[in-house]
Design an enzyme around this catalytic site. Structure first.
Site, PDB file in Angstrom:
ATOM      1  N   SER A   1      30.750  35.074  32.372  1.00 48.59           N
ATOM      2  CA  SER A   1      31.022  35.749  33.419  1.00 48.59           C
ATOM      3  C   SER A   1      30.506  37.311  33.472  1.00 48.59           C
ATOM      4  O   SER A   1      29.883  37.722  34.448  1.00 48.59           O
ATOM      5  CB  SER A   1      32.365  35.510  34.243  1.00 48.59           C
ATOM      6  OG  SER A   1      32.539  34.293  34.207  1.00 48.59           O
ATOM      7  N   GLU A   2      31.047  37.902  32.484  1.00 54.82           N
ATOM      8  CA  GLU A   2      30.669  39.334  32.308  1.00 54.82           C
ATOM      9  C   GLU A   2      30.420  39.851  30.745  1.00 54.82           C
ATOM     10  O   GLU A   2      31.159  38.956  29.970  1.00 54.82           O
ATOM     11  CB  GLU A   2      31.751  40.319  32.648  1.00 54.82           C
ATOM     12  CG  GLU A   2      31.885  40.460  34.390  1.00 54.82           C
ATOM     13  CD  GLU A   2      32.814  39.720  34.968  1.00 54.82           C
ATOM     14  OE1 GLU A   2      32.966  39.841  36.504  1.00 54.82           O
ATOM     15  OE2 GLU A   2      33.689  39.183  34.236  1.00 54.82           O
ATOM     16  N   THR A   3      30.022  40.574  30.516  1.00 53.88           N
ATOM     17  CA  THR A   3      29.780  41.497  29.186  1.00 53.88           C
ATOM     18  C   THR A   3      30.075  42.911  29.346  1.00 53.88           C
ATOM     19  O   THR A   3      29.320  43.510  30.304  1.00 53.88           O
ATOM     20  CB  THR A   3      28.353  41.241  28.687  1.00 53.88           C
ATOM     21  OG1 THR A   3      28.347  39.497  28.309  1.00 53.88           O
ATOM     22  CG2 THR A   3      28.419  41.920  27.154  1.00 53.88           C
TER      23      THR A   3
ATOM     24  N   PHE B   1      28.546  44.214  32.949  1.00 56.96           N
ATOM     25  CA  PHE B   1      27.276  43.158  33.469  1.00 56.96           C
ATOM     26  C   PHE B   1      27.754  41.765  33.676  1.00 56.96           C
ATOM     27  O   PHE B   1      28.292  41.073  32.596  1.00 56.96           O
ATOM     28  CB  PHE B   1      26.262  43.512  32.747  1.00 56.96           C
ATOM     29  CG  PHE B   1      25.527  44.699  32.531  1.00 56.96           C
ATOM     30  CD1 PHE B   1      24.621  45.064  33.411  1.00 56.96           C
ATOM     31  CD2 PHE B   1      26.286  45.719  31.938  1.00 56.96           C
ATOM     32  CE1 PHE B   1      23.779  46.298  33.233  1.00 56.96           C
ATOM     33  CE2 PHE B   1      25.565  47.125  31.673  1.00 56.96           C
ATOM     34  CZ  PHE B   1      24.307  47.189  32.641  1.00 56.96           C
TER      35      PHE B   1
ATOM     36  N   HIS C   1      38.746  41.157  33.935  1.00 58.34           N
ATOM     37  CA  HIS C   1      38.919  40.569  32.712  1.00 58.34           C
ATOM     38  C   HIS C   1      37.973  41.266  31.475  1.00 58.34           C
ATOM     39  O   HIS C   1      38.203  41.783  30.476  1.00 58.34           O
ATOM     40  CB  HIS C   1      38.335  38.961  32.475  1.00 58.34           C
ATOM     41  CG  HIS C   1      37.257  38.777  32.028  1.00 58.34           C
ATOM     42  ND1 HIS C   1      35.863  38.592  32.734  1.00 58.34           N
ATOM     43  CD2 HIS C   1      36.806  38.060  30.789  1.00 58.34           C
ATOM     44  CE1 HIS C   1      35.059  38.274  32.153  1.00 58.34           C
ATOM     45  NE2 HIS C   1      35.496  37.828  30.843  1.00 58.34           N
TER      46      HIS C   1
END
Length: 260
Positions: free
Chosen positions: A44-46, A61, A72
């Site tokens: 979902s994100e980095t 991102f 998160h």
């Protein structure tokens, strides 16, 4: 070659949670390269942490876009930073965010959004999300539509039209139902490359902001999310005095070598 820590944030016990990539070696990495890494990981994100200044800077991102704020990634970033040094704040697109890290988890504190308005419950009916008992639009600064559903069962049974949602004027949609202090929630953000998110800290901030707007000036909730995507997750949120604290448990699964 650089390493990426693979975490699960907001786990429910030892299970589930929302996967997160955390990269702390940014040497030679452009924003374009960061976006490519986030797309390759597919989480979902980095989050990419620049720790060269007095306050670490986080760039976040999704697989499709950079975003100014997300829960998160900042909780996971706080947990990693707590293992690296004495930092107690991390900067992102909305400013500096205080965090508290412990062995098994982390918490962030952010201002409640003051940009909250009631939204017509029919706002997402065309995307298969009808039947809401109430709704709010909250800006964080991304715009989230929050829809309170009649029961947890209705939340679990929802079947959204992702193509239709991706074309709406807001970036994310939270469905939720309250039951004895616990919230059953689902979050959809296809416009950001995330069809359904297992655990959404920013949506927890949005929900606390909406409830404060509706008259609950302080309170706390446990939010269960992610069951429909086989990633059972749990978020703790409490709010008072215009501030919202969000956190939960964090687990590190592996350290993965990246090909960039």
């Amino acid at each position: 070659m650089r390493d990426c820590q693979i975490l699960r944030v907001f786990t429910r016990g030892e299970e589930g949670g929302n996967h997160l990539g955390v990269v702390t070696d940014l040497s030679g990495l452009s924003g374009t390269a960061m976006q490519a890494i986030a797309a390759e990981l597919g989480f979902s994100e980095t989050v990419f942490l620049d720790c060269t200044g007095p306050v670490p800077m986080a760039r976040i991102f999704t697989p499709a876009a950079e975003v100014p704020f997300a829960g998160h990634p900042l909780v996971g970033a706080g947990w990693v930073l707590g293992t690296m040094g004495p930092w107690r704040r991390v900067a992102c697109g909305i400013g500096e965010v205080p965090f508290r890290a412990e062995k098994d988890g982390a918490w962030i504190e952010v201002p409640a959004s003051r940009d909250v308005e009631e939204a017509p419950t029919a706002a997402a009916a065309g995307a298969g999300l009808g039947g809401a008992a109430g709704g709010w639009m909250v800006r964080l600064p991304l715009r989230y539509l929050l829809l309170e559903m009649p029961s947890p069962a209705v939340v679990g049974a929802a079947s959204p039209d992702f193509e239709r949602l991706a074309g709406e004027s807001w970036e994310g949609t939270l469905l939720f139902a309250r039951s004895a202090g616990t919230v059953k929630a689902r979050f959809f953000a296809p416009a950001l490359g995330v069809a359904e998110d297992p655990a959404t800290g920013s949506a927890a901030v949005a929900l606390a902001s909406a409830l404060a707007f509706a008259g609950e000036k302080e309170g706390s909730l446990v939010i269960d999310q992610g069951d429909e995507v086989n990633a059972p997750s749990r978020i703790s949120v409490w709010w008072s005095g215009g501030m919202v604290t969000v956190g939960g448990t964090v687990r590190r699964d592996e350290v993965r070598a990246l090909g960039r």
